[in-house]
Design a protein around this motif. Structure first.
Motif, PDB file in Angstrom:
ATOM      1  N   ASP A 175       0.854  -1.199   0.000  1.00 64.97           N
ATOM      2  CA  ASP A 175       0.000   0.000   0.000  1.00 64.97           C
ATOM      3  C   ASP A 175       0.880   1.235   0.000  1.00 64.97           C
ATOM      4  O   ASP A 175       0.673   2.174  -0.753  1.00 64.97           O
ATOM      5  CB  ASP A 175      -0.852   0.066   1.281  1.00 64.97           C
ATOM      6  N   ASN A 176       1.865   1.194   0.894  1.00 62.29           N
ATOM      7  CA  ASN A 176       2.758   2.334   1.054  1.00 62.29           C
ATOM      8  C   ASN A 176       3.492   2.632  -0.254  1.00 62.29           C
ATOM      9  O   ASN A 176       3.494   3.762  -0.736  1.00 62.29           O
ATOM     10  CB  ASN A 176       3.725   1.987   2.198  1.00 62.29           C
ATOM     11  N   LYS A 177       4.036   1.577  -0.853  1.00 66.67           N
ATOM     12  CA  LYS A 177       4.776   1.778  -2.104  1.00 66.67           C
ATOM     13  C   LYS A 177       3.842   2.170  -3.247  1.00 66.67           C
ATOM     14  O   LYS A 177       4.156   3.053  -4.032  1.00 66.67           O
ATOM     15  CB  LYS A 177       5.532   0.504  -2.500  1.00 66.67           C
ATOM     16  N   ASP A 178       2.690   1.496  -3.347  1.00 65.98           N
ATOM     17  CA  ASP A 178       1.761   1.768  -4.457  1.00 65.98           C
ATOM     18  C   ASP A 178       1.259   3.222  -4.412  1.00 65.98           C
ATOM     19  O   ASP A 178       1.068   3.857  -5.437  1.00 65.98           O
ATOM     20  CB  ASP A 178       0.540   0.836  -4.410  1.00 65.98           C
ATOM     21  N   GLN A 179       1.041   3.739  -3.147  1.00 65.29           N
ATOM     22  CA  GLN A 179       0.466   5.087  -3.038  1.00 65.29           C
ATOM     23  C   GLN A 179       1.513   6.184  -3.155  1.00 65.29           C
ATOM     24  O   GLN A 179       1.191   7.318  -3.502  1.00 65.29           O
ATOM     25  CB  GLN A 179      -0.241   5.250  -1.683  1.00 65.29           C
ATOM     26  N   ASN A 180       2.771   5.842  -2.850  1.00 66.49           N
ATOM     27  CA  ASN A 180       3.785   6.904  -2.780  1.00 66.49           C
ATOM     28  C   ASN A 180       4.809   6.880  -3.895  1.00 66.49           C
ATOM     29  O   ASN A 180       5.709   7.704  -3.907  1.00 66.49           O
ATOM     30  CB  ASN A 180       4.494   6.846  -1.422  1.00 66.49           C
ATOM     31  N   ARG A 181       4.686   5.928  -4.840  1.00 65.29           N
ATOM     32  CA  ARG A 181       5.687   5.884  -5.905  1.00 65.29           C
ATOM     33  C   ARG A 181       5.505   7.082  -6.854  1.00 65.29           C
ATOM     34  O   ARG A 181       4.387   7.632  -6.987  1.00 65.29           O
ATOM     35  CB  ARG A 181       5.601   4.565  -6.666  1.00 65.29           C
ATOM     36  N   ALA A 182       6.609   7.426  -7.528  1.00 64.68           N
ATOM     37  CA  ALA A 182       6.559   8.593  -8.417  1.00 64.68           C
ATOM     38  C   ALA A 182       5.755   8.299  -9.678  1.00 64.68           C
ATOM     39  O   ALA A 182       4.984   9.137 -10.149  1.00 64.68           O
ATOM     40  CB  ALA A 182       7.979   9.012  -8.784  1.00 64.68           C
ATOM     41  N   SER A 183       5.923   7.091 -10.250  1.00 61.29           N
ATOM     42  CA  SER A 183       5.222   6.832 -11.516  1.00 61.29           C
ATOM     43  C   SER A 183       3.859   6.181 -11.286  1.00 61.29           C
ATOM     44  O   SER A 183       3.781   5.100 -10.703  1.00 61.29           O
ATOM     45  CB  SER A 183       6.083   5.974 -12.457  1.00 61.29           C
TER      46      SER A 183
END
Ligand code: DC
Length: 221
Positions: A175-183
């Motif tokens: 969740d954290n990575k999916d919501q905060n990634r740049a692309s």
């Protein structure tokens, strides 16, 4: 025509999209499975750094089909469907999905695929980045505990070493990575209809979504 369902890991997107596809007799497209397929390929490529793996992408032959309630994926002619849900693939998929070249590869594949036919697809960025003109957009959510329980029940037979706690931790990190990634981060499109499935039965959510689809299109089951 394309209907999209975005939402976080384990919110029930795939099982919902499949059921709707079956009832309306349309095709199902699982974008997460395509990211998992690329991840699986990387983990088996012998390339330790992602950059040198990405150079191989133009030569990768990926294919998919929806049949008997299963989204099958093959890579260079070999069926890898059963490997895609394994924990070691899930552990690395967010890393691969942050790579713009990988996203372009998967998005091109999907855009070419849906040119012929009617599809319901699930993912994270389909309503925002991949198919901004989709006829219908849903955004599904559910509490993290409920999502972990669902995903655990789905994988416990094919991956017996994994615990509910592992799955919950993996979902939290994703969740954290999916919501905060740049692309193309996970984000509800402004024109998406939000469906919160916490506490709803499967049948309730399916009926709600099918009546929305029927009201907006001519698809009938
Ligand atoms: O839906 P899933 O759990 O099978 O997705 C696997 C991973 O792929 C998830 O961690 C995020 C990524 N993904 C993505 O970045 N964009 C999509 N449209 C679908 C999945």
């Amino acid at each position: 025509m394309i209907i999209v369902i975005d939402g976080p890991a384990g919110s029930g997107k795939s099982s919902t999209a499949k059921e709707i596809a079956n009832r309306l007799n349309i095709q199902f497209l699982d974008s997460g499975a395509l990211y998992r397929a690329v991840t699986f390929h990387w983990l088996n490529s012998g390339k330790s750094d992602i950059r040198s793996f990405i150079e191989l992408l133009p030569d990768v032959k990926i294919a998919s089909k929806y049949k008997n309630n299963t989204f099958f994926v093959s890579l260079d002619g070999s069926d890898i469907t059963n490997q895609l849900r394994q924990h070691y693939v899930a552990e690395h998929v967010s890393e691969i999905a942050t790579q713009p070249d990988v996203r372009m590869f998967v998005n091109n594949y999907m855009r070419n695929l849906v040119v012929n036919g009617t599809y319901i697809a699930d993912g994270r960025d389909l309503g925002t980045a991949v198919f901004p003109d989709a006829e219908i957009k849903f955004f599904m959510t559910a509490s993290i505990e409920e999502r972990a329980r669902r995903r655990f029940n789905e994988i416990k037979e094919t991956d017996p070493g994994v615990t509910l706690k592992d799955v919950e931790e993996n979902i939290r990190q994703r969740d954290n990575k999916d919501q905060n990634r740049a692309s193309d981060p996970l984000k509800k499109a402004d024109d998406a209809i939000e469906i919160d499935t916490t506490g709803k039965t499967f049948e309730e959510q399916i009926s709600e979504m099918i009546s929305i689809i029927e009201n907006k299109t001519k698809l009938n089951h």
